[in-house]
Write an enzyme that holds these catalytic residues in place. Structure first.
Site, PDB file in Angstrom:
ATOM      1  N   ASN A   7       0.806  -1.208   0.054  1.00  0.00           N
ATOM      2  CA  ASN A   7       0.118  -0.115   0.139  1.00  0.00           C
ATOM      3  C   ASN A   7       1.099   1.350   0.034  1.00  0.00           C
ATOM      4  OD1 ASN A   7      -1.408   2.245   1.034  1.00  0.00           O
ATOM      5  ND2 ASN A   7      -3.185   0.863   1.576  1.00  0.00           N
ATOM      6  N   HIS A  10       0.715   5.971   1.917  1.00  0.00           N
ATOM      7  CA  HIS A  10       1.673   6.799   2.837  1.00  0.00           C
ATOM      8  C   HIS A  10       2.810   7.688   2.140  1.00  0.00           C
ATOM      9  CE1 HIS A  10       0.293   5.613   6.689  1.00  0.00           C
ATOM     10  NE2 HIS A  10       0.535   4.265   6.272  1.00  0.00           N
ATOM     11  N   HIS A  43      -5.686   3.616  -2.003  1.00  0.00           N
ATOM     12  CA  HIS A  43      -6.952   4.063  -1.554  1.00  0.00           C
ATOM     13  C   HIS A  43      -7.249   5.409  -2.082  1.00  0.00           C
ATOM     14  CE1 HIS A  43     -10.063   4.263   2.065  1.00  0.00           C
ATOM     15  NE2 HIS A  43     -10.428   4.680   0.901  1.00  0.00           N
ATOM     16  N   ARG A  45      -9.374   8.444  -1.897  1.00  0.00           N
ATOM     17  CA  ARG A  45     -10.548   8.871  -0.647  1.00  0.00           C
ATOM     18  C   ARG A  45     -11.346   9.788  -1.416  1.00  0.00           C
ATOM     19  NH1 ARG A  45      -8.870   6.929   4.909  1.00  0.00           N
ATOM     20  NH2 ARG A  45     -10.658   7.924   5.381  1.00  0.00           N
ATOM     21  N   ARG A  49      -7.413  12.942   0.301  1.00  0.00           N
ATOM     22  CA  ARG A  49      -6.115  13.447   1.386  1.00  0.00           C
ATOM     23  C   ARG A  49      -4.807  12.785   0.893  1.00  0.00           C
ATOM     24  NH1 ARG A  49      -7.146   9.916   6.820  1.00  0.00           N
ATOM     25  NH2 ARG A  49      -9.252  10.947   6.651  1.00  0.00           N
ATOM     26  N   GLU A  70      -8.544   0.461  -3.057  1.00  0.00           N
ATOM     27  CA  GLU A  70      -9.535   0.499  -2.152  1.00  0.00           C
ATOM     28  C   GLU A  70     -10.283   1.677  -2.158  1.00  0.00           C
ATOM     29  OE1 GLU A  70      -7.301   0.934   1.481  1.00  0.00           O
ATOM     30  OE2 GLU A  70      -5.982  -0.928   1.354  1.00  0.00           O
ATOM     31  N   THR A 101      -8.103   3.498   7.543  1.00  0.00           N
ATOM     32  CA  THR A 101      -9.409   2.724   7.900  1.00  0.00           C
ATOM     33  C   THR A 101      -9.519   2.161   8.840  1.00  0.00           C
ATOM     34  OG1 THR A 101      -9.104   2.405   5.440  1.00  0.00           O
ATOM     35  CG2 THR A 101     -10.377   1.120   6.457  1.00  0.00           C
ATOM     36  N   GLU A 151     -11.301  -9.464   2.408  1.00  0.00           N
ATOM     37  CA  GLU A 151      -9.927  -8.897   3.061  1.00  0.00           C
ATOM     38  C   GLU A 151     -10.227  -9.077   4.313  1.00  0.00           C
ATOM     39  OE1 GLU A 151      -7.397  -5.946   1.704  1.00  0.00           O
ATOM     40  OE2 GLU A 151      -6.533  -5.502   3.528  1.00  0.00           O
ATOM     41  N   HIS A 191      -4.066  -5.068   7.527  1.00  0.00           N
ATOM     42  CA  HIS A 191      -4.094  -3.969   8.539  1.00  0.00           C
ATOM     43  C   HIS A 191      -3.289  -3.925   9.752  1.00  0.00           C
ATOM     44  CE1 HIS A 191      -5.871   0.088  10.045  1.00  0.00           C
ATOM     45  NE2 HIS A 191      -5.573  -0.785  11.357  1.00  0.00           N
TER      46      HIS A 191
HETATM   47  N1  PXP Z   1      -6.048  -3.156   3.794  1.00  0.00           N
HETATM   48  C1  PXP Z   1      -6.984  -2.130   3.867  1.00  0.00           C
HETATM   49  C2  PXP Z   1      -8.246  -2.317   3.271  1.00  0.00           C
HETATM   50  C3  PXP Z   1      -6.565  -0.843   4.527  1.00  0.00           C
HETATM   51  O1  PXP Z   1      -7.512   0.108   4.296  1.00  0.00           O
HETATM   52  C4  PXP Z   1      -5.165  -0.758   4.826  1.00  0.00           C
HETATM   53  C5  PXP Z   1      -4.916   0.805   5.412  1.00  0.00           C
HETATM   54  O2  PXP Z   1      -4.961   1.740   4.286  1.00  0.00           O
HETATM   55  C6  PXP Z   1      -4.280  -1.447   4.845  1.00  0.00           C
HETATM   56  C7  PXP Z   1      -4.366  -2.836   4.175  1.00  0.00           C
HETATM   57  C8  PXP Z   1      -2.870  -1.254   5.034  1.00  0.00           C
HETATM   58  O3  PXP Z   1      -2.865  -1.164   6.390  1.00  0.00           O
HETATM   59  P1  PXP Z   1      -1.374  -0.770   6.991  1.00  0.00           P
HETATM   60  O4  PXP Z   1      -1.164   0.552   6.551  1.00  0.00           O
HETATM   61  O5  PXP Z   1      -1.853  -0.741   8.773  1.00  0.00           O
HETATM   62  O6  PXP Z   1      -0.561  -1.795   6.919  1.00  0.00           O
END
Ligand code: PXP
Length: 261
Positions: A7, A10, A43, A45, A49, A70, A101, A151, A191
């Site tokens: 992901n 960030h 994602h 959003r 953001r 996402e 999330t 997921e 997550h």
């Molecule tokens: N999966 C989903 C559906 C998420 O919303 C997120 C956070 O954006 C992640 C995975 C990744 O989570 P983390 O950044 O805590 O690894």
């Protein structure tokens, strides 16, 4: 099995902190792929953001592995996804005030709103997944809504305060994983997964894909994204190998999977 979706939100968050053009999440996606990522997750959003429409377009054009978007079940975002056609869409709950999330989508309660969105996305040739809490009723509701995959939210596992809580959360994940499989769904996890907590969950062996963001990007600050992804891939591969050895040679063993060495 044990595929890694990285992901990259960030990276866009750092860019947006200065509202400039660096670091570019598109570069991050390429670096993650060079490190062995099996997919890139972003994602889009509603408040844009971090990832914006330009990023989504360029990711679609440049990601060579699997692109996972996402998104909320918002009609405007569904329209964008149908036009963009990523390989997979993961429907998530979205709140403006949240840092990230928080928890899973309530598929049981929102079934009527979710089902037409799933249909639209599937008609566009997109694999559709739901981000849900590890709960049997939520899993079976996913199957009823026509999802291809789900997921499981691993937050309770990741935020466990002690080994007992962690073991209980792992048991809930394993049980939901089984219901998912029995319902004919592909099961992913995500997550709060980190280099420290990935092994026990990866040793369960039944998750197709792990979506990991924060921990990998945090590690990348010190070792670079390519290496950070390589390290996580290595842990996932090791866990699978270890699970395989236990299965084959110690099928009756009560193996302590807590905290990787
Ligand atoms: N999966 C989903 C559906 C998420 O919303 C997120 C956070 O954006 C992640 C995975 C990744 O989570 P983390 O950044 O805590 O690894």
């Amino acid at each position: 099995m044990n595929k890694l979706g990285v992901n990259i939100d960030h990276v866009a968050t750092v860019r947006q902190a200065r509202q400039t053009d660096e670091p570019d999440p598109i570069w991050a996606a390429a670096e993650a792929e060079l490190g062995g990522a099996d997919g890139i997750t972003f994602h889009l959003r509603e408040d844009r953001r971090h990832i914006n429409d330009r990023d989504a377009e360029l990711l679609k054009q440049t990601v060579a592995t699997k692109l996972n978007m996402e998104m909320a079940i918002d009609p405007e975002i569904v329209k964008i996804a149908v036009k963009l056609r990523p390989d997979q869409c993961t429907l998530v709950p979205e709140k403006r005030q949240e840092l990230t999330t928080e928890g899973g989508l309530d598929v049981v309660r929102l079934r009527r709103r979710i089902t037409p969105a799933v249909k639209k996305l599937k008609n566009a040739g997109i694999v559709v997944s739901a981000f849900i809490e590890p709960d049997a009723a939520q899993v079976t509701a996913c199957a009823a809504c026509g999802f291809d995959a789900l997921e499981l939210w691993t937050g309770a596992y990741a935020h466990a305060q002690n080994e007992r809580e962690q073991a209980e959360a792992l048991e809930r994940l394993a049980a939901a994983l089984e219901v998912g499989w029995d319902s004919g769904l592909v099961v992913h996890a995500g997550h709060g997964l980190t280099y420290r907590n990935i092994k026990p969950i990866a040793m369960l062996g039944g998750f197709s894909e792990y979506n990991i963001g924060h921990s990998i990007i945090a590690r990348a600050v010190f070792v670079g994204l390519r290496e950070a992804v390589r390290e996580m891939k290595r842990l996932l591969d090791q866990a699978l190998l270890r699970a395989d050895v236990v299965d084959r040679f110690y099928p009756e063993a009560d193996v302590d999977t807590h905290y990787p060495n």
